[in-house]
Design an enzyme around this catalytic site. Sequence first.
Site, PDB file in Angstrom:
ATOM      1  N   CYS A   2       0.814  -1.228   0.000  1.00 50.29           N
ATOM      2  CA  CYS A   2       0.000   0.000   0.000  1.00 50.29           C
ATOM      3  C   CYS A   2       0.843   1.271   0.000  1.00 50.29           C
ATOM      4  O   CYS A   2       0.348   2.339  -0.358  1.00 50.29           O
ATOM      5  CB  CYS A   2      -0.933   0.034   1.201  1.00 50.29           C
TER       6      CYS A   2
ATOM      7  N   HIS B 211      -2.955   7.621   3.036  1.00 51.92           N
ATOM      8  CA  HIS B 211      -3.424   6.377   2.416  1.00 51.92           C
ATOM      9  C   HIS B 211      -4.807   6.058   2.972  1.00 51.92           C
ATOM     10  O   HIS B 211      -5.054   6.168   4.176  1.00 51.92           O
ATOM     11  CB  HIS B 211      -2.427   5.263   2.751  1.00 51.92           C
TER      12      HIS B 211
ATOM     13  N   ASN C   3      -9.856   0.578   0.351  1.00 55.15           N
ATOM     14  CA  ASN C   3      -8.390   0.643   0.282  1.00 55.15           C
ATOM     15  C   ASN C   3      -7.946   0.102  -1.085  1.00 55.15           C
ATOM     16  O   ASN C   3      -8.043  -1.096  -1.340  1.00 55.15           O
ATOM     17  CB  ASN C   3      -7.819  -0.199   1.426  1.00 55.15           C
TER      18      ASN C   3
HETATM   19  N1  ACO Z   1     -18.005  -7.483  10.077  1.00 60.25           N
HETATM   20  C1  ACO Z   1     -18.402  -7.702  11.339  1.00 60.25           C
HETATM   21  N2  ACO Z   1     -17.559  -7.999  12.331  1.00 60.25           N
HETATM   22  C2  ACO Z   1     -16.272  -8.087  12.044  1.00 60.25           C
HETATM   23  C3  ACO Z   1     -15.773  -7.876  10.753  1.00 60.25           C
HETATM   24  C4  ACO Z   1     -16.693  -7.574   9.735  1.00 60.25           C
HETATM   25  N3  ACO Z   1     -16.330  -7.344   8.464  1.00 60.25           N
HETATM   26  N4  ACO Z   1     -14.424  -8.023  10.765  1.00 60.25           N
HETATM   27  C5  ACO Z   1     -14.078  -8.309  12.024  1.00 60.25           C
HETATM   28  N5  ACO Z   1     -15.205  -8.356  12.812  1.00 60.25           N
HETATM   29  C6  ACO Z   1     -15.285  -8.661  14.222  1.00 60.25           C
HETATM   30  C7  ACO Z   1     -14.132  -9.495  14.725  1.00 60.25           C
HETATM   31  O1  ACO Z   1     -14.379 -10.863  14.498  1.00 60.25           O
HETATM   32  C8  ACO Z   1     -14.100  -9.137  16.184  1.00 60.25           C
HETATM   33  O2  ACO Z   1     -15.093  -9.872  16.850  1.00 60.25           O
HETATM   34  P1  ACO Z   1     -14.784 -10.497  18.316  1.00 60.25           P
HETATM   35  O3  ACO Z   1     -14.517  -9.319  19.194  1.00 60.25           O
HETATM   36  O4  ACO Z   1     -16.034 -11.236  18.612  1.00 60.25           O
HETATM   37  O5  ACO Z   1     -13.594 -11.367  18.129  1.00 60.25           O
HETATM   38  C9  ACO Z   1     -14.519  -7.668  16.212  1.00 60.25           C
HETATM   39  O6  ACO Z   1     -15.198  -7.440  14.954  1.00 60.25           O
HETATM   40  C10 ACO Z   1     -13.369  -6.729  16.329  1.00 60.25           C
HETATM   41  O7  ACO Z   1     -12.333  -7.141  15.427  1.00 60.25           O
HETATM   42  P2  ACO Z   1     -11.005  -6.335  15.243  1.00 60.25           P
HETATM   43  O8  ACO Z   1     -10.155  -7.010  14.201  1.00 60.25           O
HETATM   44  O9  ACO Z   1     -10.396  -6.050  16.565  1.00 60.25           O
HETATM   45  O10 ACO Z   1     -11.623  -4.988  14.649  1.00 60.25           O
HETATM   46  P3  ACO Z   1     -10.917  -3.616  14.422  1.00 60.25           P
HETATM   47  O11 ACO Z   1     -11.642  -2.557  15.103  1.00 60.25           O
HETATM   48  O12 ACO Z   1      -9.407  -3.704  14.607  1.00 60.25           O
HETATM   49  O13 ACO Z   1     -11.169  -3.402  12.847  1.00 60.25           O
HETATM   50  C11 ACO Z   1      -9.940  -3.568  10.785  1.00 60.25           C
HETATM   51  C12 ACO Z   1     -10.642  -4.326  11.912  1.00 60.25           C
HETATM   52  C13 ACO Z   1     -10.979  -2.721  10.067  1.00 60.25           C
HETATM   53  C14 ACO Z   1      -9.325  -4.578   9.825  1.00 60.25           C
HETATM   54  C15 ACO Z   1      -8.838  -2.650  11.373  1.00 60.25           C
HETATM   55  O14 ACO Z   1      -8.053  -3.364  12.282  1.00 60.25           O
HETATM   56  C16 ACO Z   1      -7.936  -2.010  10.329  1.00 60.25           C
HETATM   57  O15 ACO Z   1      -8.352  -1.173   9.546  1.00 60.25           O
HETATM   58  N6  ACO Z   1      -6.629  -2.373  10.346  1.00 60.25           N
HETATM   59  C17 ACO Z   1      -5.638  -1.711   9.495  1.00 60.25           C
HETATM   60  C18 ACO Z   1      -5.693  -2.160   8.088  1.00 60.25           C
HETATM   61  C19 ACO Z   1      -4.601  -1.438   7.334  1.00 60.25           C
HETATM   62  O16 ACO Z   1      -4.328  -0.262   7.537  1.00 60.25           O
HETATM   63  N7  ACO Z   1      -3.895  -2.119   6.447  1.00 60.25           N
HETATM   64  C20 ACO Z   1      -2.713  -1.442   5.882  1.00 60.25           C
HETATM   65  C21 ACO Z   1      -2.737  -1.300   4.484  1.00 60.25           C
HETATM   66  S1  ACO Z   1      -3.198  -2.743   3.656  1.00 60.25           S
HETATM   67  C22 ACO Z   1      -1.933  -3.190   2.527  1.00 60.25           C
HETATM   68  O17 ACO Z   1      -0.811  -2.838   2.612  1.00 60.25           O
HETATM   69  C23 ACO Z   1      -2.300  -4.146   1.434  1.00 60.25           C
END
Ligand code: ACO
Length: 328
Positions: A113, A253, A283
């Site tokens: 990314c 980003h 993204n």
């Molecule tokens: N729908 C509903 N619930 C979900 C979903 C979904 N799509 N995805 C995860 N959950 C649930 C999980 O199972 C978890 O449930 P639990 O508490 O019962 O276990 C809960 O939601 C919380 O999950 P987290 O992973 O802690 O959620 P978080 O608030 O961290 O959000 C996310 C997840 C959106 C992926 C976030 O962590 C994020 O944006 N991370 C960064 C991504 C990023 O910047 N990537 C870099 C670039 S990518 C590249 O280089 C290709």
Amino acid sequence: MTYAALTGWGMYVPERVLSNADLERIVDTSDEWIVQRTGIRERRIAGPGETSATMGVRAARQALDRAGVDPRDIDILVVATSTPDQLMPSAACVVQTELGAVRAGPMDVNAACSGFAYGLAVGTQFVRSGTSKTVLVIGTDTLSRFLNYQDRGTCILFGDGAGAVVLQATDEPTGVLSIDLGAIPNTGEMLEIPGGGSAHPASPETLDQKLHYMTMQGREVFKHAVRAMGESTLKVIADAGLTPDQVSLLIPHQANIRIIDAMAKRLELPMHQVFVNIDRYGNTSAASIPIAMCEAQEAGLLKRGDHLAITAFGGGLTWGSALIRWSV
Ligand code: ACO
């Protein structure tokens, strides 16, 4: 002193829209969860026959038209992508043929990314060193082809697209003024597509184990992203001899609206000085920043002499930021 003016910009996104409502029918998720946790409402998905190279060509043609540059005058062609059409030849070679950029030295740059910041850095160096007069930098990714649409933690986040910029040599102090690139050692497994390379070449076993799909430790990546993008943005602003209040626009980003909000707070920038289009595209990886640049320019948010900060974070885990003086 020679500088690399940004004289053209272009973007392309596929026609097909995948909305949160569509995803509700595929995995156990909800529009409400996706909007609240990420800010994404819909994303674009490449159609049959569309690839990172074909999308890159569409964006590049727009950028070249805006700059008034003939493809035959491109000296260096950089494609930032982590999803090339094939492992070999590079996506840049495919783009070179399609564009008719017959004199260009084509190369791919892979920093996931963060790739566009790396491509922009490479292109700028070719111009500033006096080696090249005209460089085309493309950021393009087709992550939809590497997503597991049974994994709700990743498949909701990403969309496809491409953006491009043209760099041309000038005496005027413009274009990229400072750049900061880096990676956090030993974090590769937090965001990876393990299969299909020389470590795990494609085989029935790698397919069974789903190694050809992206996996991500979202929460960990999130924490690293907020810290690295914040520090790196402050560094490029200071390295350009500026203070955050002299930055007219920040293009972070587009990975998660909560990361973007945290960045704005860290730099004490009001949200109208922070560009956001994650709601419409999700993204788009290496395409995210050049697409945002195009839309910001079209919205009248970038004028000649304005200072623009870009910052990205992605697989590696890599980061890349630049402070740019807008050229036209
Ligand atoms: N729908 C509903 N619930 C979900 C979903 C979904 N799509 N995805 C995860 N959950 C649930 C999980 O199972 C978890 O449930 P639990 O508490 O019962 O276990 C809960 O939601 C919380 O999950 P987290 O992973 O802690 O959620 P978080 O608030 O961290 O959000 C996310 C997840 C959106 C992926 C976030 O962590 C994020 O944006 N991370 C960064 C991504 C990023 O910047 N990537 C870099 C670039 S990518 C590249 O280089 C290709």
